[in-house]
Design an enzyme around this catalytic site. Structure first.
Site, PDB file in Angstrom:
ATOM      1  N   ARG A  54       0.861  -1.177   0.000  1.00  0.00           N
ATOM      2  CA  ARG A  54       0.000   0.000   0.000  1.00  0.00           C
ATOM      3  C   ARG A  54       0.900   1.231   0.000  1.00  0.00           C
ATOM      4  O   ARG A  54       2.083   1.163   0.331  1.00  0.00           O
ATOM      5  CB  ARG A  54      -0.892   0.006   1.241  1.00  0.00           C
ATOM      6  CG  ARG A  54      -1.832  -1.190   1.374  1.00  0.00           C
ATOM      7  CD  ARG A  54      -2.670  -1.069   2.634  1.00  0.00           C
ATOM      8  NE  ARG A  54      -3.643  -2.153   2.763  1.00  0.00           N
ATOM      9  CZ  ARG A  54      -3.458  -3.256   3.481  1.00  0.00           C
ATOM     10  NH1 ARG A  54      -2.320  -3.410   4.145  1.00  0.00           N
ATOM     11  NH2 ARG A  54      -4.376  -4.188   3.543  1.00  0.00           N
ATOM     12  N   LYS A 109      -0.296  -0.931  15.590  1.00  0.00           N
ATOM     13  CA  LYS A 109      -1.425  -1.478  16.348  1.00  0.00           C
ATOM     14  C   LYS A 109      -2.602  -1.770  15.431  1.00  0.00           C
ATOM     15  O   LYS A 109      -2.934  -0.982  14.556  1.00  0.00           O
ATOM     16  CB  LYS A 109      -1.843  -0.483  17.433  1.00  0.00           C
ATOM     17  CG  LYS A 109      -2.897  -1.010  18.384  1.00  0.00           C
ATOM     18  CD  LYS A 109      -3.164  -0.023  19.487  1.00  0.00           C
ATOM     19  CE  LYS A 109      -4.200  -0.549  20.463  1.00  0.00           C
ATOM     20  NZ  LYS A 109      -4.468   0.404  21.548  1.00  0.00           N
ATOM     21  N   HIS A 147      -2.667   1.588  -5.974  1.00  0.00           N
ATOM     22  CA  HIS A 147      -3.348   0.318  -5.727  1.00  0.00           C
ATOM     23  C   HIS A 147      -3.416  -0.552  -6.972  1.00  0.00           C
ATOM     24  O   HIS A 147      -3.618  -1.770  -6.856  1.00  0.00           O
ATOM     25  CB  HIS A 147      -4.750   0.580  -5.170  1.00  0.00           C
ATOM     26  CG  HIS A 147      -4.938   0.031  -3.789  1.00  0.00           C
ATOM     27  ND1 HIS A 147      -4.132   0.387  -2.734  1.00  0.00           N
ATOM     28  CD2 HIS A 147      -5.821  -0.878  -3.295  1.00  0.00           C
ATOM     29  CE1 HIS A 147      -4.525  -0.257  -1.648  1.00  0.00           C
ATOM     30  NE2 HIS A 147      -5.538  -1.036  -1.969  1.00  0.00           N
ATOM     31  N   ARG A 207      -0.771  -3.035  -6.568  1.00  0.00           N
ATOM     32  CA  ARG A 207      -1.139  -4.044  -5.559  1.00  0.00           C
ATOM     33  C   ARG A 207      -2.144  -5.037  -6.141  1.00  0.00           C
ATOM     34  O   ARG A 207      -2.026  -6.248  -5.925  1.00  0.00           O
ATOM     35  CB  ARG A 207      -1.698  -3.325  -4.337  1.00  0.00           C
ATOM     36  CG  ARG A 207      -2.112  -4.234  -3.188  1.00  0.00           C
ATOM     37  CD  ARG A 207      -2.436  -3.356  -1.970  1.00  0.00           C
ATOM     38  NE  ARG A 207      -3.185  -4.061  -0.949  1.00  0.00           N
ATOM     39  CZ  ARG A 207      -2.637  -4.802   0.024  1.00  0.00           C
ATOM     40  NH1 ARG A 207      -1.322  -4.928   0.070  1.00  0.00           N
ATOM     41  NH2 ARG A 207      -3.377  -5.390   0.924  1.00  0.00           N
ATOM     42  N   HIS A 255      -4.476  -9.053   4.566  1.00  0.00           N
ATOM     43  CA  HIS A 255      -5.915  -8.971   4.792  1.00  0.00           C
ATOM     44  C   HIS A 255      -6.294  -9.723   6.069  1.00  0.00           C
ATOM     45  O   HIS A 255      -5.750 -10.790   6.344  1.00  0.00           O
ATOM     46  CB  HIS A 255      -6.684  -9.589   3.616  1.00  0.00           C
ATOM     47  CG  HIS A 255      -6.636  -8.759   2.375  1.00  0.00           C
ATOM     48  ND1 HIS A 255      -6.940  -9.257   1.122  1.00  0.00           N
ATOM     49  CD2 HIS A 255      -6.312  -7.453   2.185  1.00  0.00           C
ATOM     50  CE1 HIS A 255      -6.817  -8.298   0.226  1.00  0.00           C
ATOM     51  NE2 HIS A 255      -6.430  -7.199   0.845  1.00  0.00           N
ATOM     52  N   TYR A 301     -10.106 -11.124  -6.197  1.00  0.00           N
ATOM     53  CA  TYR A 301      -9.131 -11.398  -7.247  1.00  0.00           C
ATOM     54  C   TYR A 301      -9.461 -12.658  -8.039  1.00  0.00           C
ATOM     55  O   TYR A 301      -8.939 -12.861  -9.134  1.00  0.00           O
ATOM     56  CB  TYR A 301      -7.725 -11.483  -6.647  1.00  0.00           C
ATOM     57  CG  TYR A 301      -7.301 -10.172  -6.025  1.00  0.00           C
ATOM     58  CD1 TYR A 301      -7.068  -9.066  -6.822  1.00  0.00           C
ATOM     59  CD2 TYR A 301      -7.192 -10.022  -4.654  1.00  0.00           C
ATOM     60  CE1 TYR A 301      -6.716  -7.839  -6.272  1.00  0.00           C
ATOM     61  CE2 TYR A 301      -6.847  -8.808  -4.084  1.00  0.00           C
ATOM     62  CZ  TYR A 301      -6.613  -7.727  -4.904  1.00  0.00           C
ATOM     63  OH  TYR A 301      -6.274  -6.511  -4.352  1.00  0.00           O
TER      64      TYR A 301
END
Length: 251
Positions: A102, A127, A195, A198, A221, A230
């Site tokens: 990303r 986090k 993106h 990606r 993910h 995809y």
């Protein structure tokens, strides 16, 4: 969501939001349906205030977006990667595609995250999202070593412009400029964004035989549903799809 990602929701892309909502929706005990809906309503209100209409989320059941991602062909990726004159700019594109990063992950890359011996890249999420490792190709390693030896970056893999001597990471606008210039000079007509690389990374891996679970982990993910899109764009199966026109005039 701010606590989950340790950043403002305004800094997240659509994929991250949908992935987070998938996880929220799939929890057995909490949150309640009303809590889930209020989360979405809150996001809609926030993005409407900041005029980010493209980030609006569909209610109530996280329907998958009807738009399929823009995927570059392998030849188009090659054209984009060789277009920039500067090695640094070529490497920016190579990292986006070769590691499925990303935009903010690329910006946050530090020299200490590069493991040339194990041929791995450490992606630090902070986090809410777990860290992950993705493979580095020999081409990337060779290019990165040449770039580091010549440019001597400090802290960040790709430094941005700084006037006070303190290293800063390459800006989002800087990355977008590199992509925009590469697209313009390569002659590619598709809409190409950070993106797009990606999406192409995930689709090409799927077409090259990597299983969907491994791709889910490489992309970071939290929910497999985010990765399944995809399957709709990859050319899979025993026989590659074709147009009937190809055979209509060949018989």
């Amino acid at each position: 969501m701010t606590l989950h990602f340790n950043c403002s929701p305004l800094d997240l892309d659509e994929e991250q939001i949908l992935d987070y909502l998938h996880v929220l929706k799939s929890k057995n005990k909490t949150p309640s349906e009303s809590f889930f809906k209020h989360t979405v309503y809150g996001l809609r209100y926030l993005y409407r205030i900041y005029e980010l209409q493209k980030m609006r989320v569909v209610l109530p059941a996280i329907k998958r977006p009807n738009r399929l991602p823009v995927v570059l062909s392998c030849q188009e990726v090659k054209r984009l990667l060789k277009t920039p004159k500067l090695l640094k700019h070529r490497l920016v594109l190579a990292m986006l595609y070769g590691c499925g990063l990303r935009c903010f992950e690329l910006r946050n890359l530090q020299l200490k995250d590069l493991d040339f011996d194990r041929k791995m890249l450490h992606i630090r999420q902070g986090k809410g999202n777990k860290d992950r490792y993705v493979p580095l190709s020999d081409l990337q390693i060779r290019g990165l070593k040449t770039y580091i030896s010549a440019e001597h970056p400090r802290i960040w893999c790709f430094n941005g412009n700084h006037s006070e001597g303190t290293p800063v990471p390459l800006s989002t606008r800087g990355i977008q400029w590199i992509i925009r210039e590469a697209r313009k000079h390569s002659g590619i007509k598709k809409q190409v964004t950070t993106h797009s690389f990606r999406h192409s990374y995930a689709t090409h891996l799927l077409e090259m035989g990597l299983d969907i679970i491994s791709i889910k982990e490489l992309l970071g993910h939290a929910d497999i549903q985010t990765t399944l899109v995809y399957l709709h764009v990859a050319q899979l199966g025993r026989q590659k799809p074709f147009s009937p026109l190809d055979r209509l005039y060949s018989e």
